[in-house]
Design a protein around this motif. Sequence first.
Motif, PDB file in Angstrom:
ATOM      1  N   UNK A  18       0.842  -1.191   0.000  1.00  0.00           N
ATOM      2  CA  UNK A  18       0.000   0.000   0.000  1.00  0.00           C
ATOM      3  C   UNK A  18       0.879   1.244   0.000  1.00  0.00           C
ATOM      4  N   UNK A  19       0.267   2.377  -0.314  1.00  0.00           N
ATOM      5  CA  UNK A  19       0.957   3.668  -0.349  1.00  0.00           C
ATOM      6  C   UNK A  19       0.093   4.679   0.399  1.00  0.00           C
ATOM      7  N   UNK A  20       0.185   4.685   1.747  1.00  0.00           N
ATOM      8  CA  UNK A  20      -0.742   5.497   2.551  1.00  0.00           C
ATOM      9  C   UNK A  20      -0.611   7.001   2.364  1.00  0.00           C
ATOM     10  N   UNK A  21       0.560   7.500   1.904  1.00  0.00           N
ATOM     11  CA  UNK A  21       0.666   8.935   1.699  1.00  0.00           C
ATOM     12  C   UNK A  21       1.944   9.521   2.260  1.00  0.00           C
ATOM     13  N   UNK A  22       2.007  10.864   2.379  1.00  0.00           N
ATOM     14  CA  UNK A  22       3.246  11.552   2.764  1.00  0.00           C
ATOM     15  C   UNK A  22       3.839  11.095   4.093  1.00  0.00           C
ATOM     16  N   UNK A  23       3.008  10.848   5.091  1.00  0.00           N
ATOM     17  CA  UNK A  23       3.554  10.433   6.383  1.00  0.00           C
ATOM     18  C   UNK A  23       4.294   9.102   6.260  1.00  0.00           C
ATOM     19  N   UNK A  24       3.757   8.215   5.445  1.00  0.00           N
ATOM     20  CA  UNK A  24       4.415   6.928   5.244  1.00  0.00           C
ATOM     21  C   UNK A  24       5.709   7.116   4.440  1.00  0.00           C
ATOM     22  N   UNK A  25       5.697   7.986   3.441  1.00  0.00           N
ATOM     23  CA  UNK A  25       6.926   8.257   2.676  1.00  0.00           C
ATOM     24  C   UNK A  25       8.012   8.828   3.587  1.00  0.00           C
ATOM     25  N   UNK A  26       7.618   9.668   4.528  1.00  0.00           N
ATOM     26  CA  UNK A  26       8.581  10.223   5.471  1.00  0.00           C
ATOM     27  C   UNK A  26       9.157   9.120   6.365  1.00  0.00           C
ATOM     28  N   UNK A  27       8.267   8.267   6.897  1.00  0.00           N
ATOM     29  CA  UNK A  27       8.726   7.178   7.761  1.00  0.00           C
ATOM     30  C   UNK A  27       9.628   6.217   6.994  1.00  0.00           C
ATOM     31  N   UNK A  28       9.261   5.969   5.746  1.00  0.00           N
ATOM     32  CA  UNK A  28      10.069   5.075   4.920  1.00  0.00           C
ATOM     33  C   UNK A  28      11.458   5.667   4.692  1.00  0.00           C
ATOM     34  N   UNK A  65       6.488  11.402  -9.362  1.00  0.00           N
ATOM     35  CA  UNK A  65       7.411  12.530  -9.406  1.00  0.00           C
ATOM     36  C   UNK A  65       7.390  13.312  -8.094  1.00  0.00           C
ATOM     37  N   UNK A  66       6.200  13.558  -7.573  1.00  0.00           N
ATOM     38  CA  UNK A  66       6.107  14.297  -6.306  1.00  0.00           C
ATOM     39  C   UNK A  66       6.734  13.503  -5.172  1.00  0.00           C
ATOM     40  N   UNK A  67       6.494  12.189  -5.147  1.00  0.00           N
ATOM     41  CA  UNK A  67       7.060  11.353  -4.090  1.00  0.00           C
ATOM     42  C   UNK A  67       8.583  11.330  -4.167  1.00  0.00           C
ATOM     43  N   UNK A  68       9.135  11.167  -5.365  1.00  0.00           N
ATOM     44  CA  UNK A  68      10.585  11.101  -5.511  1.00  0.00           C
ATOM     45  C   UNK A  68      11.236  12.440  -5.183  1.00  0.00           C
TER      46      UNK A  68
END
Length: 359
Positions: A132-142, A176-179
Amino acid sequence: SIRTFAFYLPQFHPIPENDAWWGKGFTEWTNTAKAKPMFRGHYQPHVPADLGFYDLRVPETRMAQAELARAHGIEGFCYYHYWFGGQRILERPFQEVLDSRQPDFPFCLCWANQSWSGIWHGAPNRILIEQTYPGPADHQAHFDALLPAFLDPRHARAEGKPIFLIYLPEDIPDSRRTLDFWRNMAAKAGLPGLHLVAVSGDANWNAAEAGYDAKMYRPLLPKREWVSPRNPLKWARNKIETRRGLPMIHRYEEWIETQMPPEEWQGEFYPCVTHAWDNTPRSGSNGIVLRDSTPELFRRFLRASFGRIRRGPMRNKIVFLKSWNEWAEGNHLEPDLKSGHAYLRVIREELDLQRAEAG
């Protein structure tokens, strides 16, 4: 100089999840050891030679792997990394490499961002763990979880930036936004950025438009040719013919001719060279076999890939090898009782040849 990295599977130690799904003590060796020949001339089981049936919780095993790879010209391992919306799995071997600072051997990471299912076991609708890709908070934790690896001096870099691969790049929402978010986090952590590599089997997919710095072209396994009911070694083209109890069988020599790296390529491009494949230990009759792989055929594939990289405009001369130790897929450069060091010697010899030709 051409740089080579071998993909590295960490599933050689028991974990609670695999105990629950497949039985107590399950590891990749479970399927590897119980494999049996399924047709005349089928090479199974694959029995490890130098390193034995190892456990990746043992530091001496990890040291021996690195020494063997280094002795044959491989620059580093590309460890598969698993992150499922905050849940990590199979992380122990690499975490111990990170914490102990041993082996002193370069590495990078590949986020294997795909759901785990029972597809290879004939149960495609059985989801074991969902990506899953829960969003910005998960990208930060990752990113925070990855940062100690990015900061490690052993981490392989391209143009000074830590190399990070994503196995299913098209699946990342708003990639692109995530990277860019991750690149900003890297800058805040004092890094010059990240070298983000999309793994893709689609020759027409534009990785740069999706925000990636490079694309690793992953060879595609055959899907449309099945064994003939009359002869398991005769190919029936453009139609599906199945024989109960048999996997799909293809000749490695024919397959590599369809997988040679293209001469023309836009942007940064890294070949991926597969030396063998047989996932029947995992999948039985649902599997795919690349039959009759030999070190000399592998040499042909590897030499073509090295030549493409040398002639091309790529700033980074990187080739990925698939794989170091995927034993239940018959896809291991680690020595077995049949081939020993033969495939590893090809890598060393071809790298030596490239260096000599480069002057």
